[in-house]
Design an enzyme around this catalytic site. Structure first.
Site, PDB file in Angstrom:
ATOM      1  N   ASP A  73      37.898  33.196  36.123  1.00 36.23           N
ATOM      2  CA  ASP A  73      38.680  34.255  36.532  1.00 36.23           C
ATOM      3  C   ASP A  73      39.304  34.391  37.774  1.00 36.23           C
ATOM      4  O   ASP A  73      39.185  34.984  38.752  1.00 36.23           O
ATOM      5  CB  ASP A  73      37.850  35.534  36.666  1.00 36.23           C
ATOM      6  CG  ASP A  73      37.424  36.270  35.376  1.00 36.23           C
ATOM      7  OD1 ASP A  73      38.126  35.621  34.336  1.00 36.23           O
ATOM      8  OD2 ASP A  73      36.919  37.278  35.053  1.00 36.23           O
TER       9      ASP A  73
ATOM     10  N   HIS B 112      36.518  35.387  43.542  1.00 38.16           N
ATOM     11  CA  HIS B 112      36.035  36.455  42.519  1.00 38.16           C
ATOM     12  C   HIS B 112      34.800  36.678  42.420  1.00 38.16           C
ATOM     13  O   HIS B 112      34.339  37.959  42.450  1.00 38.16           O
ATOM     14  CB  HIS B 112      36.651  35.707  41.069  1.00 38.16           C
ATOM     15  CG  HIS B 112      36.515  36.955  40.079  1.00 38.16           C
ATOM     16  ND1 HIS B 112      37.182  38.003  40.033  1.00 38.16           N
ATOM     17  CD2 HIS B 112      35.504  36.816  39.047  1.00 38.16           C
ATOM     18  CE1 HIS B 112      36.840  38.634  38.917  1.00 38.16           C
ATOM     19  NE2 HIS B 112      35.910  37.920  38.219  1.00 38.16           N
TER      20      HIS B 112
ATOM     21  N   HIS C 226      41.378  34.994  30.710  1.00 46.36           N
ATOM     22  CA  HIS C 226      42.027  36.289  30.349  1.00 46.36           C
ATOM     23  C   HIS C 226      43.445  36.096  29.837  1.00 46.36           C
ATOM     24  O   HIS C 226      44.259  35.486  30.522  1.00 46.36           O
ATOM     25  CB  HIS C 226      41.821  37.412  31.440  1.00 46.36           C
ATOM     26  CG  HIS C 226      40.496  37.955  31.608  1.00 46.36           C
ATOM     27  ND1 HIS C 226      40.149  38.847  30.621  1.00 46.36           N
ATOM     28  CD2 HIS C 226      39.411  37.468  32.380  1.00 46.36           C
ATOM     29  CE1 HIS C 226      38.797  38.947  31.337  1.00 46.36           C
ATOM     30  NE2 HIS C 226      38.240  38.319  31.995  1.00 46.36           N
TER      31      HIS C 226
ATOM     32  N   HIS D 221      31.232  31.885  35.880  1.00 44.92           N
ATOM     33  CA  HIS D 221      30.723  32.770  36.774  1.00 44.92           C
ATOM     34  C   HIS D 221      29.661  33.994  35.895  1.00 44.92           C
ATOM     35  O   HIS D 221      29.738  33.954  34.636  1.00 44.92           O
ATOM     36  CB  HIS D 221      31.730  33.517  37.478  1.00 44.92           C
ATOM     37  CG  HIS D 221      32.654  34.340  36.778  1.00 44.92           C
ATOM     38  ND1 HIS D 221      33.629  33.741  36.100  1.00 44.92           N
ATOM     39  CD2 HIS D 221      32.948  35.656  37.055  1.00 44.92           C
ATOM     40  CE1 HIS D 221      34.135  34.794  35.654  1.00 44.92           C
ATOM     41  NE2 HIS D 221      33.897  35.904  36.106  1.00 44.92           N
TER      42      HIS D 221
ATOM     43  N   ASP E 278      31.303  39.638  30.777  1.00 36.46           N
ATOM     44  CA  ASP E 278      32.327  39.581  29.802  1.00 36.46           C
ATOM     45  C   ASP E 278      32.647  37.632  29.730  1.00 36.46           C
ATOM     46  O   ASP E 278      33.293  37.406  28.929  1.00 36.46           O
ATOM     47  CB  ASP E 278      33.539  39.931  30.106  1.00 36.46           C
ATOM     48  CG  ASP E 278      34.388  39.521  31.474  1.00 36.46           C
ATOM     49  OD1 ASP E 278      33.691  39.682  32.350  1.00 36.46           O
ATOM     50  OD2 ASP E 278      35.416  39.309  31.393  1.00 36.46           O
ATOM     51  N   HIS E 279      31.589  37.100  30.445  1.00 39.34           N
ATOM     52  CA  HIS E 279      31.853  35.423  30.465  1.00 39.34           C
ATOM     53  C   HIS E 279      30.368  34.925  29.968  1.00 39.34           C
ATOM     54  O   HIS E 279      30.226  33.726  29.413  1.00 39.34           O
ATOM     55  CB  HIS E 279      32.042  34.843  31.689  1.00 39.34           C
ATOM     56  CG  HIS E 279      33.470  35.289  32.105  1.00 39.34           C
ATOM     57  ND1 HIS E 279      34.701  34.644  31.983  1.00 39.34           N
ATOM     58  CD2 HIS E 279      33.867  36.456  32.537  1.00 39.34           C
ATOM     59  CE1 HIS E 279      35.617  35.293  32.342  1.00 39.34           C
ATOM     60  NE2 HIS E 279      35.410  36.619  32.774  1.00 39.34           N
TER      61      HIS E 279
ATOM     62  N   HIS F  39      29.956  37.144  35.414  1.00 42.96           N
ATOM     63  CA  HIS F  39      30.265  38.576  34.781  1.00 42.96           C
ATOM     64  C   HIS F  39      29.801  38.487  33.306  1.00 42.96           C
ATOM     65  O   HIS F  39      30.142  37.668  32.700  1.00 42.96           O
ATOM     66  CB  HIS F  39      31.650  38.685  35.021  1.00 42.96           C
ATOM     67  CG  HIS F  39      32.162  39.027  36.378  1.00 42.96           C
ATOM     68  ND1 HIS F  39      33.248  38.986  37.050  1.00 42.96           N
ATOM     69  CD2 HIS F  39      31.213  39.606  37.591  1.00 42.96           C
ATOM     70  CE1 HIS F  39      33.149  39.311  38.423  1.00 42.96           C
ATOM     71  NE2 HIS F  39      31.716  39.878  38.781  1.00 42.96           N
TER      72      HIS F  39
HETATM   73 FE    FE Z   1      36.479  38.275  33.332  1.00 45.22          FE
HETATM   74 ZN    ZN Z   2      35.147  37.670  36.179  1.00 45.07          ZN
END
Ligand code: FE
Ligand code: ZN
Length: 255
Positions: A129, A112, A167, A54, A58-59, A56
């Protein structure tokens, strides 16, 4: 195929899928570039592709810098805007990556984020996530119904399916799970196991779908015990499991 966690940021895992014979690798959700590049170089691995679940940051933040070093294709959700994506995917597709021995199935699992996808191969699910060990992702873009349907879709996979989420949230999630179901012995047992792993600084992952079904409250909203616990906390009665799920997610958000 071997799967290894590359730790990045505060508590993210980039999963590396490695063919040890051919010395090739795929990586999933590179939220940072340097740790991934270092890992590939240290292990003399040839990167074949980047997969993303996805949009985001942090990915995805590492994609551009990794591509500058290794000009590989980048697979990810068709319904999300991701810089550097070359191969948009949705559920009807499965992918074969040249040089990699297994083909990979795609699952649409919105909730999410609205275009979130998962990768499924050789009994392993890489679910970003959406499903966490003993928890699930926050509802940033999707509805409770969408998320619950996505989790239901995951639950239809075989019980032995290994769950690789993005995570390390397991300790906190289990603490919450125990608050919801204080008489669930499987949760108590899992807390022991996970604490052991974490004290040795090992990832608590992968889990199995069976473990999740036994200890993850977000997969257990149909149960009378979970329903009544959520109702007690919310101070109201719920008509169906989607309402229970929604209230459970809200409870966790403020935990
Ligand atoms: Fe994340
Ligand atoms: Zn995420």
């Amino acid at each position: 195929m071997k799967v290894t966690a590359i730790r990045i940021l505060k508590d993210n895992y980039v999963w590396a899928l490695i063919d040890e014979e051919k010395k090739t690798a795929l990586i999933i959700d590179p939220g940072e570039a340097q740790p991934v590049i270092d890992f590939l170089q240290q292990h003399h691995l040839h990167l074949l592709a980047i997969l993303v679940t996805h949009h985001h940051w942090d990915h995805t933040n590492g994609i551009e810098a990794i591509k500058r070093q290794f000009p590989v294709p980048v697979y990810g959700p068709a319904n999300e805007n991701i810089t550097g994506l070359t191969h948009p995917l949705s559920e009807t597709e499965s992918i074969t990556i040249e040089g990699f021995p297994a083909s990979i199935a795609i699952l649409d699992i919105p909730g999410h984020t609205s275009g979130h996808i998962a990768y499924y191969l050789q009994g392993k699910l890489f679910c970003g996530d959406t499903l966490f060990a003993a928890g699930c992702g926050r509802l940033f873009e999707g509805t409770a119904t969408e998320m619950k349907d996505s989790l239901q879709k995951i639950m239809s996979l075989p019980d032995e399916t290994e769950i690789y989420c993005a995570h390390e949230y397991t300790v906190n999630n289990l603490r919450f799970a125990q608050l919801v179901e204080k008489d669930n012995a499987a949760i108590t047992e899992r807390i022991k196991q996970v604490n052991e792993l974490r004290h040795q600084n090992k990832p608590s992952l992968p889990s199995t779908l069976k473990e999740e079904k036994e200890t993850n409250p977000f997969l257990r909203c149909e149960l009378a015990t979970v329903k009544s616990s959520v109702e007690k906390h919310a101070g109201e009665k719920f008509d169906n499991s989607v309402e229970v799920f929604k209230a459970l997610r809200k409870w966790k958000d403020s935990f």
